[in-house]
Design an enzyme around this catalytic site. Structure first.
Site, short mmCIF file in Angstrom:
data_model
loop_
_atom_site.label_atom_id
_atom_site.label_comp_id
_atom_site.label_asym_id
_atom_site.label_seq_id
_atom_site.Cartn_x
_atom_site.Cartn_y
_atom_site.Cartn_z
N ASP A 75 0.82 -1.21 0.00
CA ASP A 75 0.00 0.00 0.00
C ASP A 75 0.86 1.26 0.00
O ASP A 75 2.07 1.19 0.19
CB ASP A 75 -0.96 -0.01 1.20
CG ASP A 75 -0.29 -0.46 2.50
OD1 ASP A 75 0.95 -0.45 2.56
OD2 ASP A 75 -1.00 -0.81 3.44
N ASN A 133 -6.98 -2.48 14.61
CA ASN A 133 -8.38 -2.81 14.34
C ASN A 133 -8.52 -4.06 13.47
O ASN A 133 -9.60 -4.37 12.97
CB ASN A 133 -9.10 -1.63 13.67
CG ASN A 133 -8.51 -1.28 12.31
OD1 ASN A 133 -7.52 -1.88 11.88
ND2 ASN A 133 -9.10 -0.31 11.64
N HIS A 165 -6.91 -4.59 10.57
CA HIS A 165 -6.76 -4.40 9.13
C HIS A 165 -5.49 -5.07 8.62
O HIS A 165 -4.52 -5.26 9.36
CB HIS A 165 -6.81 -2.91 8.75
CG HIS A 165 -5.58 -2.11 9.04
ND1 HIS A 165 -5.58 -1.01 9.87
CD2 HIS A 165 -4.31 -2.23 8.60
CE1 HIS A 165 -4.37 -0.50 9.91
NE2 HIS A 165 -3.57 -1.22 9.16
N GLU A 190 -9.50 -1.96 5.63
CA GLU A 190 -10.10 -1.68 6.93
C GLU A 190 -11.31 -2.59 7.16
O GLU A 190 -11.82 -3.19 6.21
CB GLU A 190 -10.54 -0.21 6.98
CG GLU A 190 -9.42 0.80 6.74
CD GLU A 190 -8.49 0.95 7.95
OE1 GLU A 190 -8.55 0.14 8.89
OE2 GLU A 190 -7.68 1.91 7.93
C1 GLP Z 1 -0.35 0.43 8.27
C2 GLP Z 1 0.00 -0.43 7.08
C3 GLP Z 1 -0.19 -1.89 7.38
C4 GLP Z 1 0.52 -2.23 8.67
C5 GLP Z 1 -0.10 -1.47 9.79
C6 GLP Z 1 0.50 -1.77 11.14
O1 GLP Z 1 -1.70 0.70 8.30
N1 GLP Z 1 -0.77 -0.08 5.93
O2 GLP Z 1 0.28 -2.67 6.30
O3 GLP Z 1 0.46 -3.60 8.90
O4 GLP Z 1 0.03 -0.09 9.52
O5 GLP Z 1 1.59 -0.91 11.37
P1 GLP Z 1 2.68 -1.21 12.43
O6 GLP Z 1 3.50 -2.34 11.90
O7 GLP Z 1 3.49 0.07 12.50
O8 GLP Z 1 2.01 -1.54 13.71
#
Ligand code: GLP
Length: 243
Positions: free
Chosen positions: A66, A137, A139, A144
């Site tokens: 993404d 959440n 995702h 989402e």
């Molecule tokens: C973002 C990314 C996800 C990732 C998530 C968790 O939303 N788009 O791909 O898994 O954050 O982030 P973190 O690894 O910093 O907890």
């Protein structure tokens, strides 16, 4: 398969071992890569191994899950900047082997840009492995709660908890939207490895693994995939009943 490790460094070692097997077997491995704090230990390990001469991405083809939208690649909050810093500029992955969603794509070109991304994955031979983190959440990528299970790459609106994730730079306003591969894009991967670290992921992990399989917790849909490995530290696994 569920694998619980003492910390993210031990998890990175486990995941790197799993990936080494695939990298050794497949002539041109196709990887889907995540950003965020979760994959940092793995990317650090890969950098170290590359410097030591025991790891190479010379034959790999990569895609990323993404990107924020609108967001230029040279914006320090962009996922592209993160990947350049953490991995791409530090290993031998050829620039032409990197697939990335464009956070500057014009609204009138969303559809063709997203379709071209899906097509590029197909033309590369499909994903051998999709690496994932998980949001608080539940995702995955920027899918989402409520995202369609058959979704593919598209523009998405971000939940507040996603915009305010702990790793996000302080004092910067996070974009409200992103471009993300879909749930179906992820489910089409031959293998999925989801990593989760820290107590703030415990609830999402519990819902993903022990709650109903529902789009209310996008990560729970992964339980319908034939080859998914859940790798987490003790803190992220702390709410699980069955281990
Ligand atoms: C973002 C990314 C996800 C990732 C998530 C968790 O939303 N788009 O791909 O898994 O954050 O982030 P973190 O690894 O910093 O907890």
């Amino acid at each position: 398969m569920l694998h619980v490790t003492p910390d993210s460094d031990a998890a990175a070692l486990f995941v790197a071992d799993q990936l080494d097997e695939i990298l050794a077997k497949v002539a041109k491995p196709v990887l889907m890569l995540p950003t965020g704090s979760t994959p940092k230990a793995l990317y650090a390990l890969w950098r170290t191994c590359f410097q030591a001469g025991s790891f190479s991405m010379a034959n790999c083809r990569t895609f990323n899950l993404d990107e924020y939208w609108p967001c230029r690649a040279d914006n320090p909050i962009s996922f592209r900047a993160f990947m350049d810093e953490e991995l791409f500029s530090r290993v031998d992955l050829p620039a032409k082997a990197i697939g990335f969603l464009d956070g500057t794509v014009d609204e009138s070109h969303f559809e063709s840009h997203c379709a071209a991304y899906e097509q590029a994955i197909i033309e590369a031979g499909g994903l051998d492995v999709c690496l994932l983190g998980v949001g608080v959440n539940g995702h995955i990528a920027f899918n989402e709660p409520g995202a369609p299970a058959d979704s593919r790459t598209r523009l998405v609106q971000l939940a507040e908890s996603t915009r305010k994730r702990p790793g996000f730079p302080q004092g910067v306003d996070a974009p409200t939207a992103g471009i993300s591969v879909g749930i179906q894009t992820i489910m089409d991967a031959r293998k999925i490895i989801l990593m989760a670290f820290g107590a703030d992921k415990a609830s999402a992990v519990k819902r993903a693994l022990e709650g109903p399989i529902s789009i209310d917790t996008p990560a729970s849909l992964l339980r319908e995939h034939q080859d998914v490995t859940w790798v987490m530290d003790e803190a992220a696994a702390s709410a699980l009943q069955s281990r």
